[in-house]
Scaffold this active site. Structure first.
Site, PDB file in Angstrom:
ATOM      1  N   GLU A 206      19.933  24.576  21.629  1.00 39.21           N
ATOM      2  CA  GLU A 206      18.679  24.947  22.272  1.00 39.21           C
ATOM      3  C   GLU A 206      17.564  25.067  21.231  1.00 39.21           C
ATOM      4  O   GLU A 206      17.749  24.749  20.057  1.00 39.21           O
ATOM      5  CB  GLU A 206      18.855  26.272  23.019  1.00 39.21           C
ATOM      6  CG  GLU A 206      19.951  26.239  24.082  1.00 39.21           C
ATOM      7  CD  GLU A 206      20.214  27.607  24.670  1.00 39.21           C
ATOM      8  OE1 GLU A 206      19.624  28.595  24.167  1.00 39.21           O
ATOM      9  OE2 GLU A 206      21.006  27.698  25.624  1.00 39.21           O
ATOM     10  N   HIS A 207      16.396  25.544  21.677  1.00 39.54           N
ATOM     11  CA  HIS A 207      15.297  25.834  20.752  1.00 39.54           C
ATOM     12  C   HIS A 207      15.515  27.208  20.128  1.00 39.54           C
ATOM     13  O   HIS A 207      16.076  28.111  20.763  1.00 39.54           O
ATOM     14  CB  HIS A 207      13.958  25.826  21.486  1.00 39.54           C
ATOM     15  CG  HIS A 207      13.538  24.469  21.966  1.00 39.54           C
ATOM     16  ND1 HIS A 207      13.163  23.456  21.100  1.00 39.54           N
ATOM     17  CD2 HIS A 207      13.431  23.943  23.213  1.00 39.54           C
ATOM     18  CE1 HIS A 207      12.845  22.384  21.790  1.00 39.54           C
ATOM     19  NE2 HIS A 207      12.997  22.646  23.072  1.00 39.54           N
ATOM     20  N   ALA A 208      15.071  27.358  18.897  1.00 43.11           N
ATOM     21  CA  ALA A 208      15.133  28.660  18.248  1.00 43.11           C
ATOM     22  C   ALA A 208      14.288  29.659  19.036  1.00 43.11           C
ATOM     23  O   ALA A 208      13.234  29.302  19.585  1.00 43.11           O
ATOM     24  CB  ALA A 208      14.627  28.568  16.809  1.00 43.11           C
ATOM     25  N   ALA A 216      17.552  21.269  19.056  1.00 43.42           N
ATOM     26  CA  ALA A 216      16.481  20.888  19.982  1.00 43.42           C
ATOM     27  C   ALA A 216      15.108  20.893  19.322  1.00 43.42           C
ATOM     28  O   ALA A 216      14.180  20.233  19.807  1.00 43.42           O
ATOM     29  CB  ALA A 216      16.477  21.818  21.193  1.00 43.42           C
ATOM     30  N   ASP A 217      14.962  21.610  18.218  1.00 43.96           N
ATOM     31  CA  ASP A 217      13.661  21.683  17.541  1.00 43.96           C
ATOM     32  C   ASP A 217      13.344  20.426  16.739  1.00 43.96           C
ATOM     33  O   ASP A 217      12.209  20.263  16.278  1.00 43.96           O
ATOM     34  CB  ASP A 217      13.627  22.901  16.609  1.00 43.96           C
ATOM     35  CG  ASP A 217      13.788  24.207  17.358  1.00 43.96           C
ATOM     36  OD1 ASP A 217      13.168  24.352  18.422  1.00 43.96           O
ATOM     37  OD2 ASP A 217      14.549  25.078  16.894  1.00 43.96           O
TER      38      ASP A 217
END
Length: 570
Positions: A206-208, A216-217
């Site tokens: 996922e994003h941080a 994801a970033d």
């Protein structure tokens, strides 16, 4: 799946009630008088202890997420929040840290003298699904290679029956297509589809939450960067064809507007059609803005005739010297961004504040509620108004933060600079024809941007001068992700265009229709056959194949479109 859900119950606890990445914590308080349980997630930097519940003797089990390490504290005071500084005192009983595992059961044994967490039921191996799926894809790749190697004639017959033309290299140009560029773009879009489809439920896909860099970033900055790589080719083509300036500006502006409008329309997916709450910023909107600025700056400041560098002392850095006017403009853009975010304060916030707001650095006397992103967040709220920006930022669930748009206005400035770094990589292709010259310079840029990024963030997630932050699109984020991009392109170029060890499949096909795949997977997010559900879908072993299936299906579609020579552009 059996390996990730070994049993249905344990000592009266219903393990089937746990969701992905959850565990049970049984709190046993053997002390005198009441005690109150507080918790603090390792993912909530600078946060206070948060009140959880009053602890009773032989208390029931609590459900906790296992994404990050968690601290637990017993205290004699009942407050909503207690700062880490104020926690230790006469009312403090004990605190302990633990890294809980998925579907595990843990005992928190506490008294006036002791405080410890022990494992009652071992957690499952949540990462085993990654290994299994990797091996499955590896076997499929080997089988496909063998089928084409030893049964190529049969594959060609099937392709003709299906109406697919055999892949042919375009020979109309004196220069062959650089397949590594399309492969790079394809890798980015496939990863983007995978993580947007859930990434198998793994937190690191996922994003941080705020500062940091997860899988994801990487994809969005890579997309911007590779767009920048291709811009010098278009600029050169316009100059070579002597296309009128008005025509160039008009064509570039039209394309930028198309990207912006397309992204604006995609923001309405899921029924978000209430004009009073319609989000304005977005991914393709930022693409349009960055493309417009970088192209026009590159075009306006590029000489009609490139100076001959042979024999000159600066021939080894001609790719930089020729772009000095463009570099001057871009550094001014970057300087403007840094001056604003460091010197201008949002109302009620400190100048230079760039935290997630909410519980971040909370104290009873002062808190940062409403300060998410500092001036970066305030500009978007003031310009677009809160209902028209993203209402569920990654920091909301952890920090109790307010609305914040990760594709806002000030972030466009550093995004423009990132696209220009890609422009620099693409310009190297024009100035130098040798493979070693190209790869060596990309690797050098990778080392330089990586070193700058490491210095800015202090090689730390939260403690550096400028932490790596995708939401703010911090300059350290630009440098670190660009460093990976330079290096990845160098590796792909070596494997694909230099040594011809690989043709870039299957990512090459996805890269040839990236805009179609992006829009398609956005529209088909909740549609069968791209997505499906079997059972409760609460394990990684169930979620990962489903996420991979959606990504694989879009790659297959891209392959079919490529063989039919169907390419969609904006």
């Amino acid at each position: 799946m059996a390996w990730e859900s070994p049993q249905d119950s344990f000592e009266g606890l219903d393990l089937g009630a746990l969701e992905t990445d959850q565990a049970y914590l049984r709190v046993n308080w053997a002390g005198e008088g009441p005690a109150y349980l507080y918790w603090l997630s390792g993912n909530c930097h600078g946060c206070p202890w948060q009140f959880l519940r009053k602890v009773e003797p032989n208390d029931t089990a609590l459900e906790f997420h296992t994404h990050h390490a968690t601290k637990f504290m017993l205290h004699k005071s009942e407050l909503n929040y207690i700062t880490t500084k104020d926690a230790v005192g006469d009312d403090w009983i004990c605190d302990v840290s633990a890294e809980l595992g998925e579907f595990g059961v843990y005992d928190f044994k506490s008294s006036e003298d002791t405080c410890e967490i022990s494992e009652a039921l071992a957690p499952v191996n949540a990462n085993l699904a990654l290994l299994v799926c990797f091996l499955v894809y590896l076997v499929c790749a080997v089988l496909w290679w063998g089928l084409n190697k030893f049964g190529g004639a049969h594959v060609s017959r099937v392709a003709k029956l299906l109406g697919w033309d055999k892949e042919e290299e375009q020979k109309t140009s004196s220069r062959p297509r650089i397949r590594s560029l399309d492969t790079f773009r394809g890798i980015a879009i496939v990863i983007m589809i995978f993580v947007n489809d859930g990434g198998g439920g793994y937190w690191f896909m996922e994003h941080a939450t705020w500062n940091g860099l997860y899988v994801a970033d990487l994809v969005f900055p890579w997309f911007l960067w590779i767009m920048g790589v291709c811009i010098p080719m278009s600029v050169k083509s316009c100059i070579k064809k002597e296309t009128p300036v008005k025509t160039v500006v008009w064509q570039v502006t039209v394309r930028a507007v198309k990207l912006f409008l397309l992204g604006f329309i995609l923001n309405t997916l899921g029924g978000w059609i209430n004009l009073s709450k319609l989000r304005v910023p977005g991914v393709l909107q930022r693409f349009g803005v960055c493309y417009l600025v970088v192209f026009l700056v590159g075009y306006a400041l590029t000489r009609a005739e490139t100076r001959q560098t042979a024999g000159l002392w600066w021939a080894r850095v001609a790719d930089i010297v020729n772009l000095l006017p463009q570099w001057t403009v871009m550094l001014c853009v970057l300087l403007t961004h840094q001056l604003i975010v460091n010197l201008v304060s949002a109302p009620g916030c400190d100048a230079g504040y760039s935290g997630p707001g909410g519980l971040h650095n909370w104290t009873p006397e002062k808190n940062n509620s409403g300060c998410i992103g500092g001036i970066t967040g305030h500009v978007d709220k003031a310009f677009f108004t809160t209902p028209h920006i993203y209402g569920n930022p990654t920091a909301k669930g952890v920090y109790s933060a307010s609305a914040f748009d990760p594709e806002g206005i000030l972030g466009c400035l550093t995004s423009i600079f990132q696209v220009f770094l890609g422009y620099q990589a693409g310009y190297i292709l024009q100035v130098y024809s040798g493979h070693i010259d190209r790869i060596g310079r990309w690797v050098g840029w990778s080392a330089l941007t990586g070193a700058i990024g490491a210095i800015l963030c202090g090689a730390s997630q939260n403690d550096g001068w400028v932490p790596v932050n995708k939401n703010l699109w911090s300059i350290s984020f630009v440098m670190v992700t660009s460093s990976f991009a330079f290096l990845l392109l160098a590796v792909l170029y070596f494997l694909i265009d230099t040594k011809h060890f690989w043709k870039g499949q299957p990512f090459f096909y996805a890269g040839m229709n990236s805009i179609l795949l992006y829009c398609g997977h956005s529209v088909g997010y909740n549609l069968f056959p791209f997505h499906f559900m079997i059972g409760d879908m609460r394990t990684h072993a169930a979620k990962l194949p489903e996420s991979l299936w959606g990504s694989t299906l879009w790659v297959i579609i891209a392959f079919i479109l490529y063989r039919k020579k169907v390419f969609v552009t904006v």
